[in-house]
Design a protein around this motif. Structure first.
Motif, PDB file in Angstrom:
ATOM      1  N   ILE A 142       0.855  -0.944   0.083  1.00  0.00           N
ATOM      2  CA  ILE A 142       0.078   0.000   0.125  1.00  0.00           C
ATOM      3  C   ILE A 142       0.949   1.491   0.068  1.00  0.00           C
ATOM      4  CG2 ILE A 142      -1.661   1.239   1.349  1.00  0.00           C
ATOM      5  CD1 ILE A 142      -3.220  -0.846   1.884  1.00  0.00           C
ATOM      6  N   ILE A 143       1.897   1.193   0.980  1.00  0.00           N
ATOM      7  CA  ILE A 143       2.969   2.283   0.861  1.00  0.00           C
ATOM      8  C   ILE A 143       3.434   2.716  -0.438  1.00  0.00           C
ATOM      9  CG2 ILE A 143       4.803   3.350   1.963  1.00  0.00           C
ATOM     10  CD1 ILE A 143       3.848   2.044   4.668  1.00  0.00           C
ATOM     11  N   LEU A 144       4.178   1.556  -0.926  1.00  0.00           N
ATOM     12  CA  LEU A 144       4.771   1.851  -2.308  1.00  0.00           C
ATOM     13  C   LEU A 144       3.809   1.913  -3.250  1.00  0.00           C
ATOM     14  CD1 LEU A 144       7.930  -0.555  -1.494  1.00  0.00           C
ATOM     15  CD2 LEU A 144       8.000   1.808  -1.605  1.00  0.00           C
ATOM     16  N   GLY A 145       2.878   1.189  -3.430  1.00  0.00           N
ATOM     17  CA  GLY A 145       1.922   1.262  -4.584  1.00  0.00           C
ATOM     18  C   GLY A 145       1.280   2.683  -4.590  1.00  0.00           C
ATOM     19  N   GLY A 146       0.976   3.018  -3.334  1.00  0.00           N
ATOM     20  CA  GLY A 146       0.102   4.099  -3.282  1.00  0.00           C
ATOM     21  C   GLY A 146       1.326   5.533  -3.633  1.00  0.00           C
ATOM     22  N   ILE A 147       2.499   5.439  -3.368  1.00  0.00           N
ATOM     23  CA  ILE A 147       3.389   6.330  -3.454  1.00  0.00           C
ATOM     24  C   ILE A 147       3.329   6.330  -5.168  1.00  0.00           C
ATOM     25  CG2 ILE A 147       5.792   7.289  -3.636  1.00  0.00           C
ATOM     26  CD1 ILE A 147       5.869   6.352  -0.754  1.00  0.00           C
ATOM     27  N   SER A 148       3.703   5.199  -5.550  1.00  0.00           N
ATOM     28  CA  SER A 148       3.664   4.978  -7.039  1.00  0.00           C
ATOM     29  C   SER A 148       2.561   5.666  -7.869  1.00  0.00           C
ATOM     30  CB  SER A 148       3.954   3.676  -7.393  1.00  0.00           C
ATOM     31  OG  SER A 148       4.420   3.330  -8.635  1.00  0.00           O
ATOM     32  N   GLY A 149       1.481   5.163  -7.371  1.00  0.00           N
ATOM     33  CA  GLY A 149       0.225   5.433  -8.207  1.00  0.00           C
ATOM     34  C   GLY A 149      -0.188   7.122  -8.063  1.00  0.00           C
ATOM     35  N   TYR A 150       0.226   7.668  -6.804  1.00  0.00           N
ATOM     36  CA  TYR A 150      -0.436   8.983  -6.642  1.00  0.00           C
ATOM     37  C   TYR A 150       0.592  10.004  -7.109  1.00  0.00           C
ATOM     38  CZ  TYR A 150      -2.770  12.739  -4.218  1.00  0.00           C
ATOM     39  OH  TYR A 150      -3.383  13.883  -4.069  1.00  0.00           O
ATOM     40  N   TYR A 151       1.999   9.871  -6.879  1.00  0.00           N
ATOM     41  CA  TYR A 151       2.782  10.646  -7.479  1.00  0.00           C
ATOM     42  C   TYR A 151       3.041  10.708  -9.040  1.00  0.00           C
ATOM     43  CZ  TYR A 151       3.125  12.450  -2.854  1.00  0.00           C
ATOM     44  OH  TYR A 151       2.716  13.028  -1.789  1.00  0.00           O
ATOM     45  N   GLY A 152       3.213   9.373  -9.496  1.00  0.00           N
ATOM     46  CA  GLY A 152       3.578   9.021 -10.730  1.00  0.00           C
ATOM     47  C   GLY A 152       4.839   9.568 -11.018  1.00  0.00           C
ATOM     48  N   GLY A 153       5.115   9.739 -12.463  1.00  0.00           N
ATOM     49  CA  GLY A 153       6.547  10.383 -12.920  1.00  0.00           C
ATOM     50  C   GLY A 153       7.735   9.314 -12.422  1.00  0.00           C
ATOM     51  N   ALA A 154       8.826  10.144 -12.071  1.00  0.00           N
ATOM     52  CA  ALA A 154       9.975   9.306 -11.849  1.00  0.00           C
ATOM     53  C   ALA A 154      10.234   8.324 -10.690  1.00  0.00           C
ATOM     54  CB  ALA A 154      11.266  10.263 -11.894  1.00  0.00           C
ATOM     55  N   ILE A 155       9.265   8.797  -9.774  1.00  0.00           N
ATOM     56  CA  ILE A 155       9.287   8.039  -8.644  1.00  0.00           C
ATOM     57  C   ILE A 155       8.637   6.420  -8.895  1.00  0.00           C
ATOM     58  CG2 ILE A 155       7.375   8.926  -7.249  1.00  0.00           C
ATOM     59  CD1 ILE A 155       9.080   8.556  -4.799  1.00  0.00           C
TER      60      ILE A 155
END
Lengths: 346, 340, 394
Positions: C206-219
């Motif tokens: 949830i943490i990594l997938g959430g960051i990935s999906g919410y911010y998008g882009g390079a991260i």
């Protein structure tokens, strides 16, 4: 309306929205889709400005850029506050824009996707009131009930979820949400396109009644010219991200000055079999230009029946032809274009 | 209408959907005729059953739907009429009619075309399924057909994939596929709803021109009364799974009888350049199919409701004058006199 | 089938009275139907209920977890107690009626054993002796155990009346330990390893997938590449390598924890992808845009609008991830590189069954395998049912 015209509520100055096209593994920017390209117009207080064009012309992007859902690439969005102060909404940051989202509200096209299915009507319509600290608790319920009554829904429906309503009723909930903060300008993005014929009429009437009651200003984005003709005071026509014509509704429909507008009008099916094929339809050849790779000069020239050499090389400017009738065509003054045929004319 | 002018005769058609929540009577006793070589428009709002009617004619009803009653009589040039309902929805008999005698085009051309096959492939396939000719001949005919529906450079386009074309061009390909076997009936289910007005105008012209050329009948399903006025010869108005009125197009627009037809016509905005006015609206919403009103199914929204009558008595579908039928209690006596 | 079909499929949603003219409410309001005020979870439950197989599976899964929870009480014996006199004793069927000279009478007992000598191999084998009877009772006193490490008691659900008499309902293993008791204790370890492993995966996912999906882009790009890298490593060798690195001297509990960490190292990638996909699709949903225009804060949008929209999908994904964890643990332990005796898990029990003798003469040692199959199937059916019900608005 002429007295109100001196003070635009909102003025767009060379508004641009370009979407980058990414290509390849490293997602390099390979070009831009110029969805909104250098569009300027004014919206006056209390009027309904219709914005028409075919899919992909940038009308929805324009509405969303104006709302700052999309970040503008360039240009200004000048908004006049009630105090008379003029603010450029295009250059405010996310925090600074917030208070203006109380004055400028939006009605979405799809009542199905624009209402969170997991929240009750009270929570949906109450959201803007709560977030802006206007009401809570009992008071919030009363205010939401009042809003529901205004859009013709029973206040008793407060605790229902969106799935309990039909498409037309859901759109009314969306309208109630837009009205919740006493807005001055409402951007209605294809607000009646997804509705059934009989429900569409109800919704249009409701929008007109609310405009009268609350002195609302509408930017009415739509592809259906009959609907726009019915509701709008002035109409702007877009083609491939650019404004090609803007005029009072009657002027524009009776005597269009841009060949694209003429073609659009002639394509609208008239709901009367006796008018059938009385006026030969103008068939537009080819396809709408690709906004990522538009033609040179006037974007419309490859499909225009009046195109000359000049149209290929020179981009026409939006000229004022008098009485606020603007058109972006080199030959706007000379061309005798056909407007709509009314029953009387036939 | 004498028999040889009729191509398809739908009689008492009932298509019901047996869902977990109950039976949805999507089509509930529909009668109409499709005249030979003419255009019949079926108008209705969502839930009126217009699409299900079209699919029933082609025997394309899947579970939980089922045709529970009625017949769809297909009058061939010679021989006895065939009841399509009796053919079932699989097997050789129905397949020889489907796509060959009757073809269908859809609202969303992208879903009707296979994304992984070239356009040439799909059009030739449609020919080879029904006709015993060589592949080369089929290719030749496919190219001719693509040219005929106004696709520029048809030879090059044969190797394109659907995603490479615009929406309007895709719909043209669908029309080419539907017409390549020269059917006697083309059923068009909202074929222009997803298209822009200028493209819609071109597609309507194309269908009209091809009809003049090939002499087929067209059953055109739409909710847009403007489109109906442009192309229809005959009009069928549907509401909640029943036909409420049928007549020729001029009568429907200038002398409609059923209150629903009248209200529908008044409620659409017209390009009439009149002063700003309110539209005359039909009150309420289309009832949910589970909540079908008793008596006349339109009585809940009708402006001319006869209290105490319309809620109780189900109106019959009667001919008011030759070629003009209506399902409304206001005209029952009048109609009975005519028929007597 | 377009517009019509959409109205016919899915939930029956009763519309308000059809003919209500706007702005003039009719005096009598029809009673609010349950569907109209039903929340997401209620709608999900109604949809889930229709999936009979999933409903049965739900009951089985709950039972299995209860067995794990009350293992000490339910097991007739302690997992480690052995009886050298009953090695490879076959299962004794539990009998409810006794034949006497006067006919039948109810009684609860198992038959005892007698020894037979295989004339060829000259090996002693136990067979059930229909003559002898060992009375059995519910809630008997047996070996003392510490329930949940809290209080000491010696009550067992079932056992021989006379403590110490043999009762092996599912047979005994090579040390004369009760297979039933050990399978019950194995349930606790195997089922909890699934839960703990999934919980770890869930937090990471949830943490990594959430960051990935919410911010998008390079991260997003970085996290996605990491996921792809992790998933490209062949699982079994990776696990074997990592498990082999666990020092043999570690106490069983720490080994248990390390194994769950190793299992969730791969497990989180699936959940992260689900979460990321949901965030991506929700970010552009109109109702999320509308909330933003309504003045909702970013955290408010995430918690109020986005998380509830995919929570049900996450629950379904978790339910489908647990059996994978259980199977992985079983596989590792079976290969001898996962949990080790004296810890009892289904995998450990099956490892003890991997020899010719058990296949040929003591097939009852495979009962833990049956437990694995039933549990994994039930969890999969349950997950399917939940996934189908996850979006009641489709």
């Amino acid at each position: 309306m002429s007295d109100a015209r001196s003070t635009p509520l909102l003025e767009l100055k060379s508004l641009q929205k370009h979407f980058p096209i990414h290509k390849g593994f490293l997602r390099r920017v390979a070009g831009h889709v110029k969805a909104v390209d250098d569009v300027s117009f004014k919206i006056f207080e209390g009027e309904t400005l219709g914005l028409v064009g075919e899919s992909g012309c940038g009308k929805t992007t324009l509405g969303r850029t104006l709302m700052r859902i999309y970040e503008p690439t360039g240009g200004e969005i000048l908004y006049q506050e009630e105090s008379g102060k003029i603010v450029d909404l295009a250059h405010l940051n996310r925090q600074e824009i917030r208070p203006y989202h109380r004055d400028i509200r939006m009605i979405f096209q799809d009542p199905q996707s624009s209402l969170n299915p997991r929240l009750t009507v009270l929570e949906i319509v109450g959201e803007p009131l709560k977030n802006n600290g206007i009401a809570k608790g009992r008071d919030l319920e009363d205010q939401v009930a009042e809003l529901l009554r205004k859009v013709g829904l029973r206040p008793e429906y407060l605790r229902r979820y969106p799935h309990a309503f039909s498409g037309g009723e859901r759109q009314r909930i969306g309208i109630a949400r837009a009205l919740a903060l006493n807005p001055r300008l409402v951007v209605a993005d294809e607000a009646v396109s997804a509705l059934d014929v009989s429900v569409q009429a109800q919704t249009l009437n409701l929008l007109q009644d609310l405009q009268e009651e609350f002195q609302l200003t509408y930017l009415f984005v739509a592809h259906d010219l009959s609907v726009v003709e019915h509701i709008a005071d002035r109409v702007a026509v877009m083609y491939v991200g650019k404004l090609v014509e803007l005029a009072d509704t009657r002027d524009l429909f009776l005597r269009p000055r841009h060949p694209y507008t003429e073609a659009l009008l002639s394509a609208v099916p008239k709901p009367d079999p006796r008018l059938r094929r009385k006026s030969e339809r103008i068939r537009l050849a080819g396809e709408v230009a690709d906004p990522a790779n538009p033609p040179s000069g006037c974007y419309f020239h490859p499909r225009c029946r009046f195109a000359e050499a000049r149209c290929k090389s020179e981009t026409p400017a939006l000229k004022d032809l008098g009485k606020g009738h603007l058109a972006a065509c080199h030959f706007a003054e000379e061309l005798e274009l056909r407007g709509v045929m009314t029953e009387k004319a036939a | 209408m004498t028999l040889n002018q009729t191509l398809i005769s739908v009689r008492g058609l009932k298509t019901h959907f047996f869902t977990d929540e109950g039976v949805v009577k999507a089509v509930d006793g529909v009668d109409f005729d499709i005249p030979r070589g003419k255009t019949l428009c079926v108008v209705g709002e969502s839930g009126s059953g217009k699409s299900v009617t079209a699919r029933s004619i082609m025997q394309l009803i899947d579970r939980p739907g089922k045709i529970v009653a009625g017949e769809v009589l297909y009058y061939r040039e010679e021989g006895k009429p065939i009841d399509i309902v009796q053919l079932g929805n699989t097997g050789k008999d129905i397949r020889s009619i489907r796509g060959n005698d009757i073809s269908l085009i859809f609202q969303e051309p992208m879903t009707a075309l296979s994304p992984i096959h070239t356009i040439g492939n799909q059009v030739t396939e449609a020919i080879l399924l029904h006709q015993a000719i060589t592949k080369e001949e089929a290719t030749e005919r496919a190219i001719q057909m693509l040219a005929r529906v106004g696709i520029p450079k048809p030879k090059e386009r044969m190797t394109s994939y659907p995603f490479e074309l615009s929406g309007g061009m895709r719909q043209r390909v669908c029309i080419a596929m539907a017409l390549v076997c020269e059917p006697v009936l083309l059923i068009a289910d909202e074929p222009t709803t997803a298209l822009d007005v200028t493209t819609q105008a071109n597609i309507l012209d194309l269908i009209f021109d091809l009809q003049q050329e090939m002499g087929m009948s067209v059953m055109f399903i739409t909710h847009d009364l403007g489109v109906v006025a442009e192309i229809a010869d005959e009009v069928v108005v549907m509401y909640l799974g029943q036909v409420v009125e049928q007549s020729d197009v001029d009568t429907i627009f200038h002398n409609p009888k059923h209150p629903y037809t009248q209200a529908l016509l008044k409620s659409i905005p017209k390009l009439d350049l009149e002063e700003r006015h309110r539209l005359e609206q039909i009150r309420g919403m289309v009832p949910h199919p589970f909540n079908r009103p008793s008596g006349c199914s339109f009585h809940t929204r009708c402006e001319q409701i006869m209290r105490g009558t319309c809620e109780r008595i189900t109106p019959q579908y009667l001919e008011l004058e030759p070629g003009h039928s209506v399902r409304c209690l206001l005209y029952q006596d009048e109609a009975k006199e005519v028929n007597a | 089938m377009s517009d019509d079909a959409k109205r016919f499929s899915g939930l029956s949603v009763k519309r308000p009275s059809p003919g209500a003219p706007p702005a003039t409410p009719e005096p009598s309001l029809e009673p609010e139907s349950r569907v109209q005020v039903a929340s997401q979870w209620q709608l999900m439950w109604w949809k889930f209920r229709k999936h009979k197989l999933a409903l049965v599976s739900l009951i089985i899964v709950i039972l299995v977890y209860l067995i794990g929870l009350f293992a000490e009480f339910l097991a007739p014996q302690l997992p480690g107690s052995y009886s050298a006199r009953h090695t490879y004793a076959p299962p004794q069927p539990l009998r409810f009626v006794e034949r006497t000279d006067n006919g039948w009478r109810p009684a609860l007992f198992v038959n005892g054993y007698k020894v037979e000598v295989d004339p060829v191999a000259l090996r002693r084998t136990f067979v059930v002796d229909p003559e002898s009877k060992i009375p059995v009772r519910f809630f008997v006193k047996g070996e003392t155990y510490k329930m949940w490490n809290l209080f000491e008691t010696d009550r067992h659900l079932i056992g021989p009346v006379k403590s110490g008499e043999p009762m092996f309902l599912l047979g005994a293993d090579r040390l004369g330990r009760d297979v039933l008791s050990r399978t019950i204790y194995g349930t606790r370890i195997s089922m909890s390893i699934g839960l703990v492993g999934v919980a770890l995966s869930l937090i990471l996912g949830i943490i990594l997938g959430g960051i990935s999906g919410y911010y998008g882009g390079a991260i997003d790009n970085l996290i996605q590449r990491i996921i792809e890298f992790l998933r490209s490593i062949p699982t079994i060798p990776l696990w074997m390598g990592l498990a082999a690195a666990i020092p043999l001297t570690w106490p069983p509990l720490r080994v248990y924890f390390m194994i769950t960490v190793i299992l969730s190292l791969i497990g989180w990638t699936d959940l992260a992808r689900v979460v990321r996909g949901r965030f991506f699709s929700l970010k552009t949903e109109d109702f999320v845009t509308a909330a933003r225009l309504d003045g909702a804060s970013e955290i408010g949008i995430i918690l109020r609008h986005m998380v509830p929209s995919f929570m049900s999908h996450i629950i379904a994904s978790i339910t489908l991830a647990i059996p994978a964890m259980i199977l992985s643990e079983t596989a590792l332990s079976f290969l001898g590189i996962g949990l080790r005796p004296p810890v009892v898990s289904w995998g450990v029990l099956l490892q003890e069954a991997q020899n010719i003798r058990s296949v040929a003469t003591a097939p009852w040692l495979f009962w833990p395998g049956a437990a694995v199959v039933i549990t994994v199937l039930a969890l999969n059916f349950l997950g399917d049912g939940l996934r189908d019900a996850a979006d009641p608005y489709e």
